[in-house]
Motif scaffolding. Structure first.
Motif, PDB file in Angstrom:
ATOM      1  N   GLY A  90       0.826  -1.195   0.000  1.00  0.00           N
ATOM      2  CA  GLY A  90       0.000   0.000   0.000  1.00  0.00           C
ATOM      3  C   GLY A  90       0.856   1.238   0.000  1.00  0.00           C
ATOM      4  O   GLY A  90       2.080   1.170   0.151  1.00  0.00           O
ATOM      5  N   HIS A  91       0.201   2.386  -0.161  1.00  0.00           N
ATOM      6  CA  HIS A  91       0.918   3.655  -0.236  1.00  0.00           C
ATOM      7  C   HIS A  91       1.570   3.961   1.114  1.00  0.00           C
ATOM      8  O   HIS A  91       1.073   3.554   2.162  1.00  0.00           O
ATOM      9  N   VAL A  92       2.665   4.696   1.053  1.00  0.00           N
ATOM     10  CA  VAL A  92       3.393   5.039   2.261  1.00  0.00           C
ATOM     11  C   VAL A  92       2.467   5.780   3.241  1.00  0.00           C
ATOM     12  O   VAL A  92       1.617   6.578   2.822  1.00  0.00           O
ATOM     13  N   ASP A  93       2.613   5.460   4.509  1.00  0.00           N
ATOM     14  CA  ASP A  93       1.842   6.080   5.596  1.00  0.00           C
ATOM     15  C   ASP A  93       0.360   5.673   5.639  1.00  0.00           C
ATOM     16  O   ASP A  93      -0.401   6.251   6.410  1.00  0.00           O
ATOM     17  N   HIS A  94      -0.019   4.725   4.808  1.00  0.00           N
ATOM     18  CA  HIS A  94      -1.420   4.310   4.865  1.00  0.00           C
ATOM     19  C   HIS A  94      -1.688   3.307   5.990  1.00  0.00           C
ATOM     20  O   HIS A  94      -2.826   2.978   6.268  1.00  0.00           O
ATOM     21  N   GLY A  95      -0.578   2.821   6.630  1.00  0.00           N
ATOM     22  CA  GLY A  95      -0.767   2.036   7.844  1.00  0.00           C
ATOM     23  C   GLY A  95      -0.338   0.578   7.777  1.00  0.00           C
ATOM     24  O   GLY A  95      -0.781  -0.229   8.595  1.00  0.00           O
ATOM     25  N   LYS A  96       0.563   0.244   6.848  1.00  0.00           N
ATOM     26  CA  LYS A  96       1.030  -1.151   6.714  1.00  0.00           C
ATOM     27  C   LYS A  96       1.690  -1.644   7.996  1.00  0.00           C
ATOM     28  O   LYS A  96       1.348  -2.706   8.519  1.00  0.00           O
ATOM     29  N   THR A  97       2.639  -0.860   8.491  1.00  0.00           N
ATOM     30  CA  THR A  97       3.379  -1.291   9.678  1.00  0.00           C
ATOM     31  C   THR A  97       2.471  -1.344  10.898  1.00  0.00           C
ATOM     32  O   THR A  97       2.550  -2.272  11.705  1.00  0.00           O
ATOM     33  N   THR A  98       1.593  -0.359  11.012  1.00  0.00           N
ATOM     34  CA  THR A  98       0.658  -0.336  12.144  1.00  0.00           C
ATOM     35  C   THR A  98      -0.226  -1.579  12.129  1.00  0.00           C
ATOM     36  O   THR A  98      -0.472  -2.193  13.162  1.00  0.00           O
ATOM     37  N   LEU A  99      -0.673  -1.954  10.946  1.00  0.00           N
ATOM     38  CA  LEU A  99      -1.530  -3.139  10.821  1.00  0.00           C
ATOM     39  C   LEU A  99      -0.771  -4.405  11.212  1.00  0.00           C
ATOM     40  O   LEU A  99      -1.236  -5.203  12.020  1.00  0.00           O
ATOM     41  N   ILE A 193      -9.423  -1.110   4.073  1.00  0.00           N
ATOM     42  CA  ILE A 193      -9.658   0.339   4.088  1.00  0.00           C
ATOM     43  C   ILE A 193      -9.369   0.788   5.514  1.00  0.00           C
ATOM     44  O   ILE A 193     -10.137   0.495   6.438  1.00  0.00           O
ATOM     45  N   ASN A 194      -8.255   1.466   5.679  1.00  0.00           N
ATOM     46  CA  ASN A 194      -7.713   1.738   7.015  1.00  0.00           C
ATOM     47  C   ASN A 194      -8.039   3.164   7.483  1.00  0.00           C
ATOM     48  O   ASN A 194      -8.464   3.999   6.709  1.00  0.00           O
ATOM     49  N   LYS A 195      -7.795   3.387   8.729  1.00  0.00           N
ATOM     50  CA  LYS A 195      -7.963   4.703   9.375  1.00  0.00           C
ATOM     51  C   LYS A 195      -9.414   5.176   9.363  1.00  0.00           C
ATOM     52  O   LYS A 195      -9.683   6.376   9.267  1.00  0.00           O
ATOM     53  N   VAL A 196     -10.347   4.215   9.457  1.00  0.00           N
ATOM     54  CA  VAL A 196     -11.752   4.626   9.444  1.00  0.00           C
ATOM     55  C   VAL A 196     -12.122   5.389  10.716  1.00  0.00           C
ATOM     56  O   VAL A 196     -13.168   6.030  10.783  1.00  0.00           O
ATOM     57  N   ASP A 197     -11.226   5.334  11.716  1.00  0.00           N
ATOM     58  CA  ASP A 197     -11.484   6.077  12.969  1.00  0.00           C
ATOM     59  C   ASP A 197     -11.206   7.572  12.795  1.00  0.00           C
ATOM     60  O   ASP A 197     -11.620   8.387  13.611  1.00  0.00           O
ATOM     61  N   LYS A 198     -10.506   7.923  11.736  1.00  0.00           N
ATOM     62  CA  LYS A 198     -10.065   9.317  11.598  1.00  0.00           C
ATOM     63  C   LYS A 198     -11.168  10.229  11.099  1.00  0.00           C
ATOM     64  O   LYS A 198     -12.031   9.825  10.314  1.00  0.00           O
ATOM     65  N   GLU A 199     -11.087  11.459  11.541  1.00  0.00           N
ATOM     66  CA  GLU A 199     -12.018  12.442  11.013  1.00  0.00           C
ATOM     67  C   GLU A 199     -11.674  12.648   9.538  1.00  0.00           C
ATOM     68  O   GLU A 199     -10.501  12.687   9.167  1.00  0.00           O
ATOM     69  N   ILE A 229     -11.188  -1.021   8.446  1.00  0.00           N
ATOM     70  CA  ILE A 229     -10.482  -1.269   9.711  1.00  0.00           C
ATOM     71  C   ILE A 229      -9.883   0.015  10.286  1.00  0.00           C
ATOM     72  O   ILE A 229      -9.753   1.028   9.602  1.00  0.00           O
ATOM     73  N   SER A 230      -9.525  -0.089  11.549  1.00  0.00           N
ATOM     74  CA  SER A 230      -8.594   0.870  12.124  1.00  0.00           C
ATOM     75  C   SER A 230      -7.436   0.057  12.669  1.00  0.00           C
ATOM     76  O   SER A 230      -7.576  -0.640  13.672  1.00  0.00           O
ATOM     77  N   ALA A 231      -6.317   0.131  11.960  1.00  0.00           N
ATOM     78  CA  ALA A 231      -5.149  -0.637  12.390  1.00  0.00           C
ATOM     79  C   ALA A 231      -4.671  -0.138  13.745  1.00  0.00           C
ATOM     80  O   ALA A 231      -4.209  -0.914  14.579  1.00  0.00           O
ATOM     81  N   LEU A 232      -4.841   1.178  13.952  1.00  0.00           N
ATOM     82  CA  LEU A 232      -4.373   1.795  15.195  1.00  0.00           C
ATOM     83  C   LEU A 232      -5.157   1.261  16.390  1.00  0.00           C
ATOM     84  O   LEU A 232      -4.587   0.937  17.426  1.00  0.00           O
ATOM     85  N   LYS A 233      -6.465   1.151  16.231  1.00  0.00           N
ATOM     86  CA  LYS A 233      -7.301   0.700  17.344  1.00  0.00           C
ATOM     87  C   LYS A 233      -7.601  -0.798  17.292  1.00  0.00           C
ATOM     88  O   LYS A 233      -8.209  -1.325  18.213  1.00  0.00           O
TER      89      LYS A 233
HETATM   90  P1  GDP Z   1       3.184   2.613   6.544  1.00  0.00           P
HETATM   91  O1  GDP Z   1       4.104   3.613   5.943  1.00  0.00           O
HETATM   92  O2  GDP Z   1       2.138   2.176   5.562  1.00  0.00           O
HETATM   93  O3  GDP Z   1       3.875   1.453   7.206  1.00  0.00           O
HETATM   94  O4  GDP Z   1       2.327   3.421   7.653  1.00  0.00           O
HETATM   95  P2  GDP Z   1       2.469   3.369   9.246  1.00  0.00           P
HETATM   96  O5  GDP Z   1       1.936   2.104   9.798  1.00  0.00           O
HETATM   97  O6  GDP Z   1       3.845   3.751   9.626  1.00  0.00           O
HETATM   98  O7  GDP Z   1       1.418   4.505   9.645  1.00  0.00           O
HETATM   99  C1  GDP Z   1       1.583   5.856   9.285  1.00  0.00           C
HETATM  100  C2  GDP Z   1       0.891   6.747  10.293  1.00  0.00           C
HETATM  101  O8  GDP Z   1      -0.518   6.521  10.276  1.00  0.00           O
HETATM  102  C3  GDP Z   1       1.335   6.493  11.722  1.00  0.00           C
HETATM  103  O9  GDP Z   1       1.421   7.730  12.396  1.00  0.00           O
HETATM  104  C4  GDP Z   1       0.207   5.655  12.306  1.00  0.00           C
HETATM  105  O10 GDP Z   1       0.066   5.821  13.687  1.00  0.00           O
HETATM  106  C5  GDP Z   1      -0.990   6.199  11.565  1.00  0.00           C
HETATM  107  N1  GDP Z   1      -2.047   5.194  11.447  1.00  0.00           N
HETATM  108  C6  GDP Z   1      -1.945   3.946  10.968  1.00  0.00           C
HETATM  109  N2  GDP Z   1      -3.120   3.290  11.036  1.00  0.00           N
HETATM  110  C7  GDP Z   1      -4.006   4.167  11.569  1.00  0.00           C
HETATM  111  C8  GDP Z   1      -5.397   4.073  11.908  1.00  0.00           C
HETATM  112  O11 GDP Z   1      -6.079   3.072  11.723  1.00  0.00           O
HETATM  113  N3  GDP Z   1      -5.956   5.190  12.445  1.00  0.00           N
HETATM  114  C9  GDP Z   1      -5.253   6.324  12.665  1.00  0.00           C
HETATM  115  N4  GDP Z   1      -5.891   7.347  13.199  1.00  0.00           N
HETATM  116  N5  GDP Z   1      -3.954   6.440  12.382  1.00  0.00           N
HETATM  117  C10 GDP Z   1      -3.317   5.382  11.838  1.00  0.00           C
END
Ligand code: GDP
Ligand code: MG
Length: 377
Positions: A90-99, A193-199, A229-233
């Motif tokens: 996925g695109h950078v910062d979209h939450g791969k590592t967080t997931l 579909i990630n970050k659904v918790d975000k505004e 999903i929300s990978a964060l939560k």
């Molecule tokens: P990667 O580059 O795809 O590996 O993205 P990261 O996992 O490093 O996430 C990038 C940023 O998005 C970090 O600051 C995470 O905390 C944030 N992030 C990832 N998943 C979520 C989510 O589900 N919700 C919110 N609010 N933030 C998220």
């Protein structure tokens, strides 16, 4: 199925279609406009090439081979289910590592040096399926660039791709690249579909964008699973994993653990203290400590094997990833490996491959069609 297409048979026997046609016509077979040979003709051709016909369905053999190029015909009656190997792209910062972090329930994000994923590049987790924990292997490091590079080298390691799309950002260039890679490799795609918790999160828009590029959500009658999903939560991640296991089940992933190991290098580097380190994914057979390996242009005897938690292990079965030490050189991501009987064989095969690669590099420089491998060798 009773018969077999001529092109399929030619492929499996590694001979030309015309050769088979000639052979059959010499023997008076009526083949006008016939594409499919019946069982007897298949047997006749195979006898000519001294290839044994297995009574198992040849179409099934072909299907299995497509799914796992490391399978041999002899494996077919010893196949057992193996865990799926999943890549998150996925695109950078979209939450791969967080997931992945949530999935592992550890702290990869926090311990990353400079935001770059460290580790052996593969993690095994247990996913409950109908109450029974089942193994699933995640590849982290290949990311989408290495995935492309590995694919360019003919390596196929991944069974399923999860493509993460941030709901507040939508489809971006690397999303498109990831989809293109997965499609080209014939790997099923699951969208997270990630970050659904975000505004500002707009999952509907993401689904719209994806459907415009040919991925129709299941919930809109298409065949691409899309999980919000929300990978964060950790919201809905269980559902995502269940979907992974469901898709895996449909793929009937199998291997024969009872044979020498074969598979692919997913990453490798030189460690100052330990020497060449390589992470291997076993795609057929079982890898043992002490095994002798050919590994691309490298070879050696496995002195130690580590699992994804850094623990020493003695064995790694199908779909397992381990980091090994003991190779004489650093192989490349995408290199195939195989365990062989003795060190001389390993050395010779590694050297042969090194020579072939050298000639290929010369050819690549020499320009098109001027020097061919066969004209030098
Ligand atoms: P990667 O580059 O795809 O590996 O993205 P990261 O996992 O490093 O996430 C990038 C940023 O998005 C970090 O600051 C995470 O905390 C944030 N992030 C990832 N998943 C979520 C989510 O589900 N919700 C919110 N609010 N933030 C998220
Ligand atoms: Mg990351």
């Amino acid at each position: 199925t009773e018969g077999m297409d001529i092109d399929e048979l030619a492929y499996q026997l590694a001979v030309g279609e015309s050769e088979i046609l000639r052979f059959l016509s010499v023997r008076g077979a009526m083949l006008d406009n016939v594409q499919t040979l019946d069982k007897d003709l298949v047997k006749m051709v195979c006898m000519e090439y001294e290839v044994e016909v297995l009574e198992s369905d040849p179409v099934r053999v072909e299907e299995m081979a497509k799914k796992n190029e490391f399978l041999d015909v002899e494996d077919l009656d010893k196949l057992v289910a193996r865990p799926p190997i999943v890549t998150i792209m996925g695109h950078v910062d979209h939450g791969k590592t967080t997931l992945l972090d949530y999935i592992r329930k550890s702290k990869v994000v926090a311990s990353e040096a400079g935001g770059i994923t460290q580790g052996i590049g593969a993690y095994q987790v247990l996913v409950p399926v109908d109450g029974n924990p089942q193994a699933c292997v995640f590849l982290d490091t290949p990311g989408h660039e290495a995935f492309g590079a590995m694919r360019a080298r003919g390596a196929k390691v991944t069974d399923i791709c999860i493509i993460v799309v941030a709901a507040d950002d939508g489809v971006r260039p690397q999303t498109n690249e990831a989809i293109a890679h997965a499609k080209a490799a014939g790997v099923p795609i699951i969208i997270a579909i990630n970050k659904v918790d975000k505004e500002g999160a707009n999952p509907e828009r993401v689904m719209q964008e994806l459907s415009q590029i040919g991925l129709m959500p299941e919930m809109w009658g298409g065949d691409t699973p899309m999980i919000q999903i929300s990978a964060l939560k950790g919201e809905n991640v269980d559902e995502l994993l269940e979907t992974v296991m469901l898709v895996a089940e449909l793929q009937e992933l199998k291997a024969n653990p009872d044979r020498n190991a074969k598979g692919t290098v997913i990453e490798a580097c030189l460690d100052k203290a330990k020497g060449p380190l390589a992470t291997l994914v076993v795609q057929n057979g079982t890898l043992n400590k002490g095994d002798i390996l050919v590994c691309g242009e490298a070879f050696g005897k496995i002195r130690a094997m580590y699992d994804d938690r850094g623990s020493l292990v003695d064995q790694a079965g199908p779909s397992n990833a381990v980091q090994i030490i003991g190779l004489n050189n650093v192989p490349l991501a995408g290199d195939e490996f195989e365990s062989v009987d003795d060190l001389d064989v390993a050395r010779e095969r590694a050297n042969t491959r090194a020579d072939a690669m050298r000639i290929e590099r010369i050819n690549a420089k020499a320009g098109e069609g001027k020097v061919t491998l066969s004209s030098i060798a």
